[in-house]
Scaffold this motif. Structure first.
Motif, PDB file in Angstrom:
ATOM      1  N   GLN A 118      38.531 203.414 -41.911  1.00 43.21           N
ATOM      2  CA  GLN A 118      39.081 204.229 -43.003  1.00 43.21           C
ATOM      3  C   GLN A 118      37.963 204.808 -43.860  1.00 43.21           C
ATOM      4  O   GLN A 118      38.030 205.966 -44.274  1.00 43.21           O
ATOM      5  CB  GLN A 118      40.042 203.406 -43.858  1.00 43.21           C
ATOM      6  N   ILE A 119      36.931 204.027 -44.127  1.00 42.18           N
ATOM      7  CA  ILE A 119      35.789 204.508 -44.918  1.00 42.18           C
ATOM      8  C   ILE A 119      35.098 205.657 -44.185  1.00 42.18           C
ATOM      9  O   ILE A 119      34.778 206.692 -44.785  1.00 42.18           O
ATOM     10  CB  ILE A 119      34.794 203.360 -45.199  1.00 42.18           C
ATOM     11  N   ILE A 120      34.875 205.497 -42.884  1.00 39.21           N
ATOM     12  CA  ILE A 120      34.215 206.532 -42.091  1.00 39.21           C
ATOM     13  C   ILE A 120      35.056 207.800 -42.054  1.00 39.21           C
ATOM     14  O   ILE A 120      34.544 208.908 -42.232  1.00 39.21           O
ATOM     15  CB  ILE A 120      33.893 206.004 -40.685  1.00 39.21           C
ATOM     16  N   SER A 121      36.357 207.640 -41.845  1.00 42.32           N
ATOM     17  CA  SER A 121      37.252 208.797 -41.805  1.00 42.32           C
ATOM     18  C   SER A 121      37.308 209.495 -43.168  1.00 42.32           C
ATOM     19  O   SER A 121      37.306 210.734 -43.228  1.00 42.32           O
ATOM     20  CB  SER A 121      38.663 208.365 -41.394  1.00 42.32           C
ATOM     21  N   ALA A 122      37.348 208.720 -44.240  1.00 46.97           N
ATOM     22  CA  ALA A 122      37.406 209.299 -45.588  1.00 46.97           C
ATOM     23  C   ALA A 122      36.133 210.078 -45.903  1.00 46.97           C
ATOM     24  O   ALA A 122      36.150 211.012 -46.709  1.00 46.97           O
ATOM     25  CB  ALA A 122      37.639 208.197 -46.620  1.00 46.97           C
ATOM     26  N   ALA A 123      35.037 209.719 -45.230  1.00 48.70           N
ATOM     27  CA  ALA A 123      33.772 210.423 -45.421  1.00 48.70           C
ATOM     28  C   ALA A 123      33.721 211.726 -44.610  1.00 48.70           C
ATOM     29  O   ALA A 123      32.725 212.443 -44.621  1.00 48.70           O
ATOM     30  CB  ALA A 123      32.594 209.526 -45.042  1.00 48.70           C
ATOM     31  N   GLY A 124      34.811 212.008 -43.874  1.00 52.93           N
ATOM     32  CA  GLY A 124      34.903 213.255 -43.132  1.00 52.93           C
ATOM     33  C   GLY A 124      34.415 213.180 -41.698  1.00 52.93           C
ATOM     34  O   GLY A 124      34.179 214.200 -41.053  1.00 52.93           O
ATOM     35  N   HIS A 125      34.284 211.965 -41.179  1.00 55.05           N
ATOM     36  CA  HIS A 125      33.801 211.786 -39.805  1.00 55.05           C
ATOM     37  C   HIS A 125      34.927 211.334 -38.879  1.00 55.05           C
ATOM     38  O   HIS A 125      35.900 210.739 -39.320  1.00 55.05           O
ATOM     39  CB  HIS A 125      32.660 210.769 -39.759  1.00 55.05           C
ATOM     40  N   GLN A 126      34.733 211.618 -37.610  1.00 53.28           N
ATOM     41  CA  GLN A 126      35.662 211.169 -36.581  1.00 53.28           C
ATOM     42  C   GLN A 126      35.065 209.955 -35.887  1.00 53.28           C
ATOM     43  O   GLN A 126      33.846 209.817 -35.794  1.00 53.28           O
ATOM     44  CB  GLN A 126      35.889 212.270 -35.553  1.00 53.28           C
ATOM     45  N   ILE A 127      35.948 209.120 -35.405  1.00 52.21           N
ATOM     46  CA  ILE A 127      35.513 207.942 -34.645  1.00 52.21           C
ATOM     47  C   ILE A 127      35.991 208.141 -33.219  1.00 52.21           C
ATOM     48  O   ILE A 127      37.149 208.442 -32.978  1.00 52.21           O
ATOM     49  CB  ILE A 127      36.104 206.653 -35.252  1.00 52.21           C
ATOM     50  N   GLY A 128      35.059 208.006 -32.295  1.00 53.25           N
ATOM     51  CA  GLY A 128      35.432 208.264 -30.907  1.00 53.25           C
ATOM     52  C   GLY A 128      35.073 207.171 -30.057  1.00 53.25           C
ATOM     53  O   GLY A 128      34.700 206.653 -29.257  1.00 53.25           O
ATOM     54  N   THR A 136      30.474 191.869 -36.597  1.00 49.00           N
ATOM     55  CA  THR A 136      29.658 193.051 -36.310  1.00 49.00           C
ATOM     56  C   THR A 136      30.501 194.064 -35.553  1.00 49.00           C
ATOM     57  O   THR A 136      31.116 193.742 -34.548  1.00 49.00           O
ATOM     58  CB  THR A 136      28.421 192.675 -35.477  1.00 49.00           C
ATOM     59  N   LEU A 137      30.515 195.272 -36.080  1.00 43.30           N
ATOM     60  CA  LEU A 137      31.250 196.368 -35.452  1.00 43.30           C
ATOM     61  C   LEU A 137      30.264 197.416 -34.973  1.00 43.30           C
ATOM     62  O   LEU A 137      29.263 197.688 -35.642  1.00 43.30           O
ATOM     63  CB  LEU A 137      32.181 197.036 -36.472  1.00 43.30           C
ATOM     64  N   GLN A 138      30.558 198.013 -33.835  1.00 42.36           N
ATOM     65  CA  GLN A 138      29.764 199.134 -33.357  1.00 42.36           C
ATOM     66  C   GLN A 138      30.737 200.258 -33.038  1.00 42.36           C
ATOM     67  O   GLN A 138      31.623 200.103 -32.190  1.00 42.36           O
ATOM     68  CB  GLN A 138      28.947 198.756 -32.126  1.00 42.36           C
ATOM     69  N   LEU A 139      30.580 201.369 -33.752  1.00 44.11           N
ATOM     70  CA  LEU A 139      31.515 202.475 -33.617  1.00 44.11           C
ATOM     71  C   LEU A 139      30.779 203.752 -33.248  1.00 44.11           C
ATOM     72  O   LEU A 139      29.732 204.059 -33.814  1.00 44.11           O
ATOM     73  CB  LEU A 139      32.276 202.687 -34.927  1.00 44.11           C
ATOM     74  N   LYS A 140      31.354 204.495 -32.321  1.00 46.05           N
ATOM     75  CA  LYS A 140      30.822 205.810 -31.940  1.00 46.05           C
ATOM     76  C   LYS A 140      31.368 206.823 -32.944  1.00 46.05           C
ATOM     77  O   LYS A 140      32.572 206.895 -33.178  1.00 46.05           O
ATOM     78  CB  LYS A 140      31.270 206.160 -30.519  1.00 46.05           C
ATOM     79  N   VAL A 141      30.461 207.578 -33.549  1.00 46.23           N
ATOM     80  CA  VAL A 141      30.844 208.585 -34.543  1.00 46.23           C
ATOM     81  C   VAL A 141      30.257 209.924 -34.083  1.00 46.23           C
ATOM     82  O   VAL A 141      29.137 210.293 -34.452  1.00 46.23           O
ATOM     83  CB  VAL A 141      30.342 208.194 -35.954  1.00 46.23           C
ATOM     84  N   PRO A 142      31.018 210.664 -33.258  1.00 47.76           N
ATOM     85  CA  PRO A 142      30.479 211.886 -32.657  1.00 47.76           C
ATOM     86  C   PRO A 142      30.187 213.008 -33.650  1.00 47.76           C
ATOM     87  O   PRO A 142      29.494 213.960 -33.305  1.00 47.76           O
ATOM     88  CB  PRO A 142      31.558 212.299 -31.649  1.00 47.76           C
ATOM     89  N   THR A 143      30.675 212.885 -34.870  1.00 44.84           N
ATOM     90  CA  THR A 143      30.418 213.930 -35.871  1.00 44.84           C
ATOM     91  C   THR A 143      29.096 213.722 -36.612  1.00 44.84           C
ATOM     92  O   THR A 143      28.748 214.530 -37.465  1.00 44.84           O
ATOM     93  CB  THR A 143      31.577 214.008 -36.879  1.00 44.84           C
ATOM     94  N   LEU A 144      28.355 212.670 -36.276  1.00 46.04           N
ATOM     95  CA  LEU A 144      27.025 212.474 -36.866  1.00 46.04           C
ATOM     96  C   LEU A 144      26.057 213.423 -36.172  1.00 46.04           C
ATOM     97  O   LEU A 144      25.707 213.227 -35.016  1.00 46.04           O
ATOM     98  CB  LEU A 144      26.546 211.037 -36.679  1.00 46.04           C
ATOM     99  N   ASN A 145      25.645 214.466 -36.872  1.00 46.82           N
ATOM    100  CA  ASN A 145      24.831 215.489 -36.224  1.00 46.82           C
ATOM    101  C   ASN A 145      23.549 215.820 -36.971  1.00 46.82           C
ATOM    102  O   ASN A 145      22.867 216.772 -36.625  1.00 46.82           O
ATOM    103  CB  ASN A 145      25.667 216.755 -36.013  1.00 46.82           C
ATOM    104  N   SER A 146      23.246 215.040 -38.005  1.00 42.38           N
ATOM    105  CA  SER A 146      22.000 215.278 -38.733  1.00 42.38           C
ATOM    106  C   SER A 146      21.584 214.006 -39.460  1.00 42.38           C
ATOM    107  O   SER A 146      22.398 213.117 -39.691  1.00 42.38           O
ATOM    108  CB  SER A 146      22.173 216.411 -39.758  1.00 42.38           C
ATOM    109  N   SER A 147      20.310 213.961 -39.833  1.00 44.55           N
ATOM    110  CA  SER A 147      19.834 212.790 -40.571  1.00 44.55           C
ATOM    111  C   SER A 147      20.488 212.709 -41.945  1.00 44.55           C
ATOM    112  O   SER A 147      20.728 211.623 -42.457  1.00 44.55           O
ATOM    113  CB  SER A 147      18.314 212.810 -40.680  1.00 44.55           C
ATOM    114  N   ASP A 148      20.806 213.855 -42.540  1.00 42.46           N
ATOM    115  CA  ASP A 148      21.504 213.854 -43.833  1.00 42.46           C
ATOM    116  C   ASP A 148      22.897 213.238 -43.699  1.00 42.46           C
ATOM    117  O   ASP A 148      23.318 212.442 -44.542  1.00 42.46           O
ATOM    118  CB  ASP A 148      21.622 215.267 -44.394  1.00 42.46           C
ATOM    119  N   ALA A 149      23.609 213.615 -42.637  1.00 42.85           N
ATOM    120  CA  ALA A 149      24.942 213.056 -42.411  1.00 42.85           C
ATOM    121  C   ALA A 149      24.869 211.553 -42.179  1.00 42.85           C
ATOM    122  O   ALA A 149      25.703 210.801 -42.689  1.00 42.85           O
ATOM    123  CB  ALA A 149      25.611 213.743 -41.220  1.00 42.85           C
TER     124      ALA A 149
END
Length: 64
Positions: free
Chosen positions: A54-64, A2-15
């Motif tokens: 890599q999947i998250i980054s390829a989707a255009g998101h940052q991991i913080g 189980t991984l838990q990652l902070k993705v600060p670029t998640l800013n909408s329900s669509d994203a």
């Protein structure tokens, strides 16, 4: 694993929905939970942490 990652670029329900779908396309057996309020993605998967990042980054998101 189980991984838990902070993705600060998640800013909408669509994203959040799009990111979940993207992860599931690459890792269909994964269980994915997206907490938009806390900008956290929790993934239960057999894939490595690096693969998921890599999947998250390829989707255009940052991991913080």
């Amino acid at each position: 694993m189980t991984l838990q990652l902070k993705v600060p670029t998640l800013n909408s329900s669509d994203a959040a929905r799009d990111l979940k779908e993207t992860i599931l396309v690459s890792e269909p057996q994964a269980k994915v939970d997206v907490n938009l309020d806390q900008q956290l993605v929790t993934i239960e998967t057999g894939a490595s942490e690096e693969t998921i990042k890599q999947i998250i980054s390829a989707a255009g998101h940052q991991i913080g």
